[in-house]
Each structure stands twice: as C-alpha cells, then as structure tokens.
Design a protein around this motif. Structure first.
Motif, short mmCIF file in Angstrom:
data_model
loop_
_atom_site.label_atom_id
_atom_site.label_comp_id
_atom_site.label_asym_id
_atom_site.label_seq_id
_atom_site.Cartn_x
_atom_site.Cartn_y
_atom_site.Cartn_z
N LEU A 147 -13.07 1.25 -3.21
CA LEU A 147 -12.59 0.89 -4.55
C LEU A 147 -12.87 -0.58 -4.84
CD1 LEU A 147 -9.15 2.74 -4.85
CD2 LEU A 147 -11.20 3.14 -6.19
N VAL A 148 -12.60 -1.44 -3.83
CA VAL A 148 -12.83 -2.87 -4.02
C VAL A 148 -14.31 -3.14 -4.27
CG1 VAL A 148 -12.76 -5.12 -2.90
CG2 VAL A 148 -10.79 -3.63 -2.76
N LYS A 149 -15.16 -2.43 -3.49
CA LYS A 149 -16.60 -2.62 -3.65
C LYS A 149 -17.07 -2.10 -5.00
CE LYS A 149 -17.98 -2.39 1.07
NZ LYS A 149 -18.12 -1.32 2.06
N THR A 150 -16.55 -0.94 -5.41
CA THR A 150 -16.99 -0.34 -6.67
C THR A 150 -16.61 -1.23 -7.84
OG1 THR A 150 -16.37 1.74 -5.64
CG2 THR A 150 -17.11 1.84 -7.90
N ASN A 151 -15.44 -1.87 -7.73
CA ASN A 151 -15.01 -2.77 -8.79
C ASN A 151 -16.02 -3.89 -8.99
OD1 ASN A 151 -13.63 -5.41 -9.58
ND2 ASN A 151 -12.17 -3.88 -10.28
N GLY A 152 -16.51 -4.44 -7.83
CA GLY A 152 -17.59 -5.41 -7.92
C GLY A 152 -17.15 -6.83 -8.19
N LYS A 153 -16.01 -7.01 -8.89
CA LYS A 153 -15.59 -8.36 -9.23
C LYS A 153 -14.65 -8.94 -8.19
CE LYS A 153 -15.97 -7.70 -14.17
NZ LYS A 153 -15.18 -7.12 -15.24
N LEU A 154 -13.94 -8.07 -7.47
CA LEU A 154 -12.95 -8.54 -6.51
C LEU A 154 -13.61 -9.07 -5.24
CD1 LEU A 154 -10.38 -5.65 -6.88
CD2 LEU A 154 -10.12 -7.98 -7.70
N ILE A 155 -12.96 -10.05 -4.61
CA ILE A 155 -13.45 -10.58 -3.34
C ILE A 155 -13.11 -9.57 -2.25
CG2 ILE A 155 -13.31 -12.52 -1.76
CD1 ILE A 155 -12.16 -14.13 -4.09
N SER A 156 -13.96 -9.51 -1.22
CA SER A 156 -13.78 -8.47 -0.21
C SER A 156 -12.47 -8.61 0.55
CB SER A 156 -14.96 -8.49 0.76
OG SER A 156 -14.97 -9.72 1.43
N SER A 157 -11.89 -9.82 0.53
CA SER A 157 -10.64 -9.96 1.29
C SER A 157 -9.49 -9.21 0.63
CB SER A 157 -10.28 -11.43 1.47
OG SER A 157 -10.12 -12.07 0.25
N TRP A 158 -9.69 -8.76 -0.61
CA TRP A 158 -8.66 -7.95 -1.25
C TRP A 158 -8.37 -6.70 -0.45
CZ3 TRP A 158 -4.77 -8.54 -4.22
CH2 TRP A 158 -4.77 -9.53 -5.20
N SER A 159 -9.42 -6.08 0.11
CA SER A 159 -9.18 -4.84 0.84
C SER A 159 -8.30 -5.11 2.06
CB SER A 159 -10.50 -4.18 1.23
OG SER A 159 -11.24 -5.01 2.07
N ASN A 160 -8.48 -6.30 2.68
CA ASN A 160 -7.62 -6.69 3.80
C ASN A 160 -6.18 -6.81 3.35
OD1 ASN A 160 -9.07 -6.84 6.07
ND2 ASN A 160 -9.60 -8.99 5.90
N ILE A 161 -5.99 -7.45 2.19
CA ILE A 161 -4.63 -7.69 1.70
C ILE A 161 -3.95 -6.38 1.38
CG2 ILE A 161 -3.29 -8.76 -0.16
CD1 ILE A 161 -5.42 -10.94 -0.26
N VAL A 162 -4.68 -5.49 0.68
CA VAL A 162 -4.07 -4.21 0.30
C VAL A 162 -3.71 -3.42 1.56
CG1 VAL A 162 -4.46 -2.03 -0.87
CG2 VAL A 162 -5.26 -4.13 -1.91
N THR A 163 -4.63 -3.42 2.55
CA THR A 163 -4.34 -2.70 3.79
C THR A 163 -3.10 -3.27 4.46
OG1 THR A 163 -6.71 -2.50 4.05
CG2 THR A 163 -5.37 -1.85 5.91
N ALA A 164 -2.99 -4.60 4.47
CA ALA A 164 -1.83 -5.23 5.10
C ALA A 164 -0.54 -4.86 4.37
CB ALA A 164 -2.00 -6.74 5.12
N ILE A 165 -0.61 -4.78 3.04
CA ILE A 165 0.59 -4.40 2.27
C ILE A 165 0.99 -2.96 2.62
CG2 ILE A 165 1.45 -3.90 -0.05
CD1 ILE A 165 -0.32 -6.23 -1.03
N LEU A 166 -0.02 -2.08 2.66
CA LEU A 166 0.26 -0.68 3.02
C LEU A 166 0.86 -0.60 4.42
CD1 LEU A 166 -2.60 1.70 1.90
CD2 LEU A 166 -0.23 1.64 1.19
N LEU A 167 0.27 -1.37 5.34
CA LEU A 167 0.74 -1.38 6.72
C LEU A 167 2.19 -1.82 6.76
CD1 LEU A 167 -0.05 -1.15 9.72
CD2 LEU A 167 -0.64 -3.55 9.66
N CYS A 168 2.48 -2.88 6.02
CA CYS A 168 3.85 -3.40 5.95
C CYS A 168 4.79 -2.33 5.44
CB CYS A 168 3.86 -4.63 5.04
SG CYS A 168 5.46 -5.37 4.89
N PHE A 169 4.37 -1.65 4.36
CA PHE A 169 5.18 -0.59 3.76
C PHE A 169 5.49 0.49 4.78
CE2 PHE A 169 4.94 3.58 1.57
CZ PHE A 169 6.12 3.50 0.87
N PHE A 170 4.48 0.94 5.51
CA PHE A 170 4.69 2.04 6.45
C PHE A 170 5.51 1.60 7.66
CE2 PHE A 170 1.60 4.25 3.96
CZ PHE A 170 1.96 5.57 4.11
N ILE A 171 5.31 0.37 8.12
CA ILE A 171 6.08 -0.12 9.27
C ILE A 171 7.56 -0.18 8.90
CG2 ILE A 171 6.57 -2.15 10.67
CD1 ILE A 171 3.64 -2.70 10.82
N VAL A 172 7.84 -0.70 7.70
CA VAL A 172 9.23 -0.79 7.26
C VAL A 172 9.82 0.60 7.10
CG1 VAL A 172 10.71 -1.51 5.36
CG2 VAL A 172 8.96 -3.05 6.21
#
Lengths: 337, 355
Positions: free
Chosen positions: A300-325
């Motif tokens: 999704l981040v790649k298809t968007n084209g405008k976002l920096i690739s580190s966004w995918s890291n951030i989103v994954t980390a948020i999801l990870l945080c959500f599931f850990i909690v």
C-alpha cells in the motif's frame, strides 16, 4: 473454562484475518485503478514475502516455547552472501551451495539452541550475539555487492514461472495474461503446510506447546524440555536457511545490508498472527496472515508512491503495539478468571 | 591460590580484568608491529588538543558510557534490556536537527530555533519514548525486550520521517561544540563525566539505588514492603530514555548532522555488552555502575583496537559477538555449577590424599 480459553486465542486469529481482509478490501477500493485489485498483485505479495513466510514459520515454533530468535535477518544475509560469492567467486555448483547453506543453518541453530537450552542463557542475548556474528561474517565473506549471473541452474530456478489456470486478465496490449507464482511461493506453501501438520499431529509439535505453556508441568509430564527447546532453535535456523535461499532467488544478489530488520518483520508477523510472546499459544496459519498483513502494508505504501518507505515500519510497529497490548489484556482477563 | 580465588570473586574483577587484557593485547600488537610498546598510553598535545589512542577511546566511548548508565538501571530493575536505545538516539537526532534547521531543510548554517530549544525538544521526546517503554513493561507486564522492540523499529523510522529520509546538516559552530573540543579536552568526555557524576551522586546519596535493586531482586516482595514497584521500573525506563537522548546529543553534534540511518546503529548491543561486561547479571537485581562504565570503555577499547588492526567496521561485530558469548557463558548458572563441582571434587581428592 477450557472452552473460553480456546475462544480467546481463536479470537486473536479471527481479528488478524478480519484485519487482513479489511485492509486488502480498503486497498482494492482506494488503489483499484492502480491495479491493486488484480489477482497478480496479491500473488506478488506472496512472491515478495516467500522467504519471510518460511522464516516466520520457524519464528513461530521458537516463540511457542517462549523464546525468541532475532538472528534470522543476519543469517539470511549470510546465506545470500555465501550463495552469491560461492557461485560467482568460488565457482561452485548451486546445488552443493544450497545444501551447504542448509547445513550452516542447522549448525547455527545447534550452537544457539545449546546456549539457550543447556546453558540457560536468555534467548534474546544469545540470538543477538548470533545476529551480530552472522552480520559480521557476511562482511567477512565479502564487503561488496555480488550479483548472481553465471549459474544456469540457479538463474533458471529464479526465473521459473508457474501460471495459474484461472484469473487471467487482458492487459493494455490486448494479450491475455495468466497470473503466476514463482517457485519460492510453492516452497513457502509447502513449509507452511508441513509445519502446520507438525504442530498439530506430531509428538514434537505438541511438546512445543507443552513446554511453552508451562515448563515445569511439561518436565513433570516426562517431556525433555531442554531437547525440545534445542530442536526448536535448530528448526528455526533451518527454516531461515530455506527462507534465505528463497530470498536469494528473489534478489539474486548478496550484500552486507541485506534483510536488515527482517527479524522485526518475522516477529511482528507472528505476534500479529496471534502467537503469544510468553509461549504456548500460536498457529502458523495466523503467522501466514501476519506476513500477508505486513506485505499488504508495504505494498500500500509503495502503491501510494508519495509516502516515505519508513511509513510501513511505523504502521507495522503500531500494529505490533496494538496486538501486544491486546495479548496482555487477554492474559490479565484470564488471570482474573 | 586462595588469594587469586578471593580476587576473582570481587565484583569489579571481570571489567578490570578485561580492560587490562585489551591493553595487553594492544601492547603485544604494537611490539609485533615494531611500534613503541606503550603507544597505546601515550598522550600528546597536537594542534592544541589532546591526542592519543587512550583519549580516542575515552572520547569515542562517551556515548556507550552514557547509555550504560541507563541500561544498568533498566537491567537491574526489570531483568530485561531496553533494545530501543540505538533507535531512540537516532530519533533524538531527527527531532533535534529538524527543530534547529526547520522542517524540510537539509543544509543550514543558521539556527531556525534556539539551540537549547532543539536539545530540549530532543531530550523531551526521548523521555517520552522511555515513558512509553516503561509503561508497557511496568503496567502492562510485557517482557522488556518485546516492549522495546516496538520503538526499536519505530524510533528510527520516525526519525527518518522527520528528516524526510535525508541527512540534515546543521553547520553552526555552537552546535558542533558538544561533539568537538572545549579547550584542549574533547567535550564528549566532559559530558560523559558529568552524566556519570550525577548518576553516581544520586545513587549514592539517595535511596533510589537500593529501591531499584530491591525491585529487581523481588518485585512482589518490594511491593509488599511498601515500594511502588511499577513506578520505580517506569522511572528506570525514563532515565534510560534520557540517557539515550544524551548519547544521541553527543553523537549528533559529533557529525553536526542527523544521519538518522546510522546514528546509534547497533549501539544497543554495545550498551548491553557494557552492562554484562561490568559484572552485572542480566537477570536483574544487584547492579554495579562503576563496572558498567569500565565495561563501556573496555568495549570502545576493543573496537578501537580492532580498527587499528585493520578490521573494517562491518566485520567488527563478529569479534564483539564472540566476546558477548564468552561473557554470558562464563556467567551462566550451569557452567558455574560445573566448575564448582570440579573444584569441590579436586578439594575432596586433596583432603583424601592428605588423610
């Protein structure tokens, strides 16, 4: 009581699958015009993440015992570099090299597993040392980027296409194109099925759950806890080596910075897939969906084209945080009962 | 024989012994290469600043030493390690340089905001990172390594985001000062010394050190004894975050830019290694700050030695990994028990032959 416990764990898996479907559907609606809705784009997620799927299966087995293995990313880099330098500089056959890579994986896992199971050292510290060792060894083998071009067998494997008999679409030139998968996807699916069956029906698979659930009762039941743990780490490193070969077939090169942070992807995929970090609960099907969610995010981040690739890291980390909690909340609820 | 045994039981034995070992290796290497044998220890003044390999070790080791303070407390209180420190350092770099340069700028020679605001904002963000980690560990009962895994990935990513995936340069002399020289002394050494002094004073003259150790030894018992265990663990993580920020401050000023991809890379291993090398158990409980600090400089000495021997920075992790494994294997319970068994057997044989 028993039934409710199973329900709670199934709930995590259900949340994961629902999240994937939701995310993919949203992607199809928003980026449908950019070809996101094609079957091929879904298969591309599988193709890009075939190595990660193998690694995550191994990671799930280790996490079931309550441990963790963060050496996987570096091990993959070492495998890729070994394959690349082996074929290009040492001019060895790719079949021999692939076999050697698997042997290296088993030995690596044996050393790590021995330190963890028999010397009682924290898994994190041991595998962290393993991670730095493997990363350094990659640079020891070669510090430059090596591309694989000369080996016919390996390049043949890499470019092999398996077309599906359905779901074709007509492209811009008016030619009917069938969706295809690479050989790595087939390997990954075989690994998932085998590990799924192993966890469900074999003695070893069940003892992984038992050891992770409660070490003492597992020992009292007559299970060899140390041996089970050792085997889990060997299995993880072995599957990582298979994943490394898949990864290499995808990238066809070896560099020192390859697969950095892959351990994070594997762990977060397993956690998102419902594997408890404390051990004893988990499922490879969930892990597979975890990888797919990760893959979807980065696509999704790649298809968007405008976002920096580190966004995918951030989103994954948020999801990870959500599931850990979420897991921690579930554990608290269970304790209160 | 008995004096040697009592010496090895001293808490500072391991760090000091490894430090001496590294120095010895340096001397041997120098002799083998035909350099003056004590080249490692020579300190001269070149261009009006101190110069020498020892100074280099002290200078470059500042970040690890600062990180080691926070890491020691975290390890002691929660029996786990904070693996996000390297990433948080890079986040500090991103926040600080972005504040100083203004968002979207890549290369500036003038502050957009005052220097103190930039540093303050950076340190505030790293404290919040510590608060986040601490909350997950202390109140959500999540394993420390797993809880800090989130920021391990996200910290660097957010830093990159703030800098727009570019290296932001702040070419102002006062910003570079913290990573350069004050008089003839490298500033990082002074910063590290101040941090160590403050930590030592607080731990010596307040009961905080004792609280932390008691929570690390037994969390439940300390709570029953009347400490707020969760709050103490939270505080340790916040201190660790602050230390990561201070280390980031030194590292950023050193290169007067926010190279978010590389600042603090693999620094967490160095910090954990420093704690382990300092004779602290990674299982929590009692801690020894002096040991950790000596451990930190020992690691830097190892790194400097490896570089001076011509090992590239990409290959150095191999040796560090071997050192980690050796240290943790020596500290492992089964190994200790095995040696105890062997030595007691030997003593029994001795007594039997005497009789």
């Amino acid at each position: 009581m028993n039934r409710k416990k199973i329900n709670g764990n199934n709930l995590l898996l259900l949340i994961t699958i629902a999240l994937f479907v939701l995310m993919y559907a949203a992607g199809c609606i928003v980026y449908g015009s950019k070809g996101f809705a094609n079957l091929q784009s879904f298969l591309n997620i599988l193709i890009n993440n075939a190595g990660l799927i193998c690694v995550t299966c191994g990671m799930t087995c280790v996490m079931l015992t309550g441990g963790i293995d963060i050496s996987v990313g570096s091990l993959i880099a070492m495998d890729c570099m070994f394959l690349a330098v082996g074929m290009e500089t040492w001019k060895m056959g790719s079949q021999v090299l692939m076999f050697l890579v698997l042997v290296i994986g088993v030995v690596f896992g044996l050393v790590q597993g021995f330190c963890i199971a028999y010397l009682d050292i924290q898994p994190f510290i041991v595998t962290m040392a393993g991670m730095f060792f493997a990363r350094g060894m990659t640079a020891m083998i070669c510090t430059q980027q090596v591309s694989i071009v000369s080996d016919k067998f390996f390049t043949g494997l890499s470019s092999m296409k398996f077309s599906l008999p359905f779901g074709g679409y007509v492209n811009k030139k008016g030619i009917l194109q069938m969706p295809y998968v690479r050989i790595t996807v087939i390997v990954a699916i075989i690994v998932v099925v085998l590990i799924f069956l192993m966890l469900k029906y074999t003695r070893f698979g069940r003892s992984l759950y038992a050891v992770g659930g409660n070490q003492q009762s597992a020992a009292l039941m007559g299970l060899n806890v140390k041996k089970t743990k050792l085997k889990a780490y060997v299995l993880s490193s072995f599957l990582t080596s298979i994943g490394g070969i898949c990864f290499c077939l995808n990238t066809m090169a070896g560099t020192t910075t390859q697969a950095t942070g892959l351990e994070m992807d594997a762990i977060s995929s397993a956690v998102i897939g419902g594997t408890l970090l404390t051990g004893g609960v988990g499922n490879v099907v969930g892990s597979l969906f975890g990888v797919l969610i990760n893959g979807t995010i980065s696509t999704l981040v790649k298809t968007n084209g405008k976002l920096i690739s580190s966004w995918s890291n951030i989103v994954t980390a948020i999801l990870l945080c959500f599931f850990i909690v979420l897991q921690s909340v579930f554990a608290k609820v269970k304790e209160k009962k | 024989m008995s004096s040697i045994r009592s010496l090895t039981k001293k808490r500072l034995f391991l760090p000091i012994f490894s430090m001496l070992l590294v120095m010895l290796i340096n001397v041997i290497y120098d002799v083998a290469c035909g350099n003056p044998p004590l080249g490692f220890f020579v300190i001269t003044i070149k261009n009006a600043v101190l110069y020498g390999r020892l100074i280099d070790v002290l200078n470059r080791g500042s970040e690890i030493a600062i990180l080691a303070i926070g890491m020691t407390l975290v390890v002691s209180s929660s029996a786990g390690t904070d693996i996000s420190v390297g990433s948080v350092m890079s986040l500090y770099a991103g926040v600080c340089c972005m504040t100083l340069a203004g968002f979207g700028e890549v290369n500036v020679s003038q502050y957009a905001n005052p220097l103190l605001l930039g540093i303050g904002a950076g340190l505030l963000v790293t404290c919040i990172c510590g608060l986040f980690n601490g909350f997950l560990v202390a109140y959500m009962n999540i394993q420390p390594m797993v809880a800090t895994l989130i920021l391990w990935s996200a910290g660097r990513a957010i830093g990159l985001l703030l800098c727009n995936s570019q290296i932001v340069y702040v070419r102002v002399p006062s910003f570079q000062k913290l990573g350069a020289y004050t008089g003839f002394m490298p500033t990082p050494i002074i910063v590290a010394a101040i941090c160590i002094a403050i930590a030592a004073v607080i731990l010596r003259f307040t009961a905080l050190g004792t609280y932390i150790q008691s929570v690390g030894i037994n969390k439940k018992a300390s709570r029953i004894a009347g400490f707020n265990s969760a709050k103490i663990i939270l505080l340790c993580y916040v201190i660790c975050g602050l230390c990561a920020g201070l280390a980031g401050m030194v590292a950023t000023s050193r290169i007067y830019s926010a190279d978010t991809n590389n600042i603090g890379l693999n620094m967490e291993l160095d910090a954990i290694l420093a704690v382990a090398l300092g004779g602290n158990s990674l299982g929590g409980g009692k801690f020894n700050l002096a040991g950790s600090i000596i451990g930190a400089y020992t690691i830097q000495a190892i790194t400097t030695t490896l570089y001076s021997m011509g090992v590239s920075s990409a290959q150095a992790p191999v040796f560090k990994a071997v050192v980690v494994i050796i240290i943790v294997v020596i500290q492992a319970e089964p190994v200790k028990e095995y040696f105890k068994k062997v030595s007691s057997k030997r003593a029994a044989v001795k007594e039997a032959t005497k009789a």
